[in-house]
Design an enzyme around this catalytic site. Sequence first.
Site, PDB file in Angstrom:
ATOM      1  N   ASP A   8       0.842  -1.608  -0.017  1.00  0.00           N
ATOM      2  CA  ASP A   8      -0.050  -0.069   0.051  1.00  0.00           C
ATOM      3  C   ASP A   8       0.797   1.456  -0.486  1.00  0.00           C
ATOM      4  O   ASP A   8       1.921   1.354   0.606  1.00  0.00           O
ATOM      5  CB  ASP A   8      -0.402  -0.408   0.644  1.00  0.00           C
ATOM      6  CG  ASP A   8      -1.524   0.926   1.599  1.00  0.00           C
ATOM      7  OD1 ASP A   8      -2.793   1.715   0.832  1.00  0.00           O
ATOM      8  OD2 ASP A   8      -1.635   2.130   2.529  1.00  0.00           O
ATOM      9  N   ASP A  10      -0.113   4.695   0.984  1.00  0.00           N
ATOM     10  CA  ASP A  10       0.021   6.381   2.692  1.00  0.00           C
ATOM     11  C   ASP A  10      -0.319   5.720   3.495  1.00  0.00           C
ATOM     12  O   ASP A  10      -1.063   4.701   3.944  1.00  0.00           O
ATOM     13  CB  ASP A  10      -1.748   6.836   2.370  1.00  0.00           C
ATOM     14  CG  ASP A  10      -1.345   7.702   0.636  1.00  0.00           C
ATOM     15  OD1 ASP A  10      -0.682   8.454   0.929  1.00  0.00           O
ATOM     16  OD2 ASP A  10      -2.217   7.220  -0.611  1.00  0.00           O
ATOM     17  N   GLY A  43      -5.614   2.655  -3.548  1.00  0.00           N
ATOM     18  CA  GLY A  43      -6.605   3.446  -3.913  1.00  0.00           C
ATOM     19  C   GLY A  43      -6.534   4.501  -4.492  1.00  0.00           C
ATOM     20  O   GLY A  43      -7.647   4.744  -5.362  1.00  0.00           O
ATOM     21  N   LYS A 195      -8.076  -5.126  -3.899  1.00  0.00           N
ATOM     22  CA  LYS A 195      -6.686  -5.659  -4.340  1.00  0.00           C
ATOM     23  C   LYS A 195      -6.153  -7.066  -4.244  1.00  0.00           C
ATOM     24  O   LYS A 195      -5.534  -7.781  -4.986  1.00  0.00           O
ATOM     25  CB  LYS A 195      -5.729  -4.910  -2.065  1.00  0.00           C
ATOM     26  CG  LYS A 195      -5.766  -3.651  -2.762  1.00  0.00           C
ATOM     27  CD  LYS A 195      -5.053  -2.862  -1.784  1.00  0.00           C
ATOM     28  CE  LYS A 195      -5.172  -1.626  -1.646  1.00  0.00           C
ATOM     29  NZ  LYS A 195      -4.410  -0.752  -1.308  1.00  0.00           N
ATOM     30  N   ASP A 218      -1.515  -0.332   5.769  1.00  0.00           N
ATOM     31  CA  ASP A 218      -2.369   0.212   7.349  1.00  0.00           C
ATOM     32  C   ASP A 218      -3.463   0.615   7.273  1.00  0.00           C
ATOM     33  O   ASP A 218      -4.486   0.467   8.207  1.00  0.00           O
ATOM     34  CB  ASP A 218      -1.400   1.554   7.412  1.00  0.00           C
ATOM     35  CG  ASP A 218      -2.117   2.275   7.207  1.00  0.00           C
ATOM     36  OD1 ASP A 218      -2.530   3.382   6.899  1.00  0.00           O
ATOM     37  OD2 ASP A 218      -1.445   2.228   5.164  1.00  0.00           O
ATOM     38  N   ASN A 221      -8.868  -1.073   3.334  1.00  0.00           N
ATOM     39  CA  ASN A 221      -8.823  -1.543   1.758  1.00  0.00           C
ATOM     40  C   ASN A 221      -7.902  -2.471   1.857  1.00  0.00           C
ATOM     41  O   ASN A 221      -7.591  -3.524   0.478  1.00  0.00           O
ATOM     42  CB  ASN A 221      -8.900  -0.747   1.165  1.00  0.00           C
ATOM     43  CG  ASN A 221      -7.689   0.366   1.091  1.00  0.00           C
ATOM     44  OD1 ASN A 221      -7.522   0.492   1.990  1.00  0.00           O
ATOM     45  ND2 ASN A 221      -7.678   1.103   0.202  1.00  0.00           N
TER      46      ASN A 221
END
Length: 274
Positions: A8, A10, A43, A195, A218, A221
């Site tokens: 991921d 962010d 995302g 994902k 984190d 999603n």
Amino acid sequence: MNKALVLDIDGTLTNSRKEITPATKSAIQDLMKRGNRVVLASGRPTPGMRRYEEELELEKYGGYLLSYNGARVVDCFTGEVIYQRLLPLALLPGMYRFAKGNGCGLITYLGSDVISAFPVDPYVALEARINGLPVREVDHFTEFVDFDINKCLMTAEPEKAERLEKELREQYGDRASIYRSEPYFIEIMPKDVNKATSLDKILPVLGVKREETVCCGDGFNDISMIRYAGVGVAMGNAQQVVKEAADFVTAANDEDGLVQVIRRFFNREAGCEE
């Protein structure tokens, strides 16, 4: 045996300033030099991921961008879209009415623009700022959006978003995948897209088995890929429900948590667990 590190962006790849630290960058590039694959899974829209693709030199090392929560996957070396799912445009009128009736923000994406159905609220502004993309507020949103889209995003205060997420699932859960990426972002995705489902489609292209993947995240999603992975990792700053889904909890994103992951699960000789 080479493996894949799926990250991921962010709160995972980047620190609180949305930066990749030198230590994290060095560790990631080192494992790519040893033949391991790196997939950025976010995302974010694809244009909002380019900064980090370039910084990590994913084109050089043969990395991948899994954007829109998995609705589009791009091969960084060839620039080819190797997997894509589209959100049915027939859903937009109902989504528009729902968002307007509940005072939510509603956006989608066109090229490098964020397309907003309503005046920009603080969360839409945040989404645009995070991705470094301009916002275009348009009249007649449902008529304007006559092009292929990978997702829509609704925005609301966290407590409100939690309630509206459930209502949206009740109304549209048979036609779309709906979940939050952040407490204030409600992702509206093509049915059965997340994902994990996209990783399952592309791992054969990477020549990597599911058991050879380490997925780190984190947010809400990220849970699907953390559960899917051979090793699912939650960052120290992750939501509690994400930590509960993980096999391993590393240090926070502001503490170079990914460096610990790479040291633990990618050994210098064979790329296997120590």
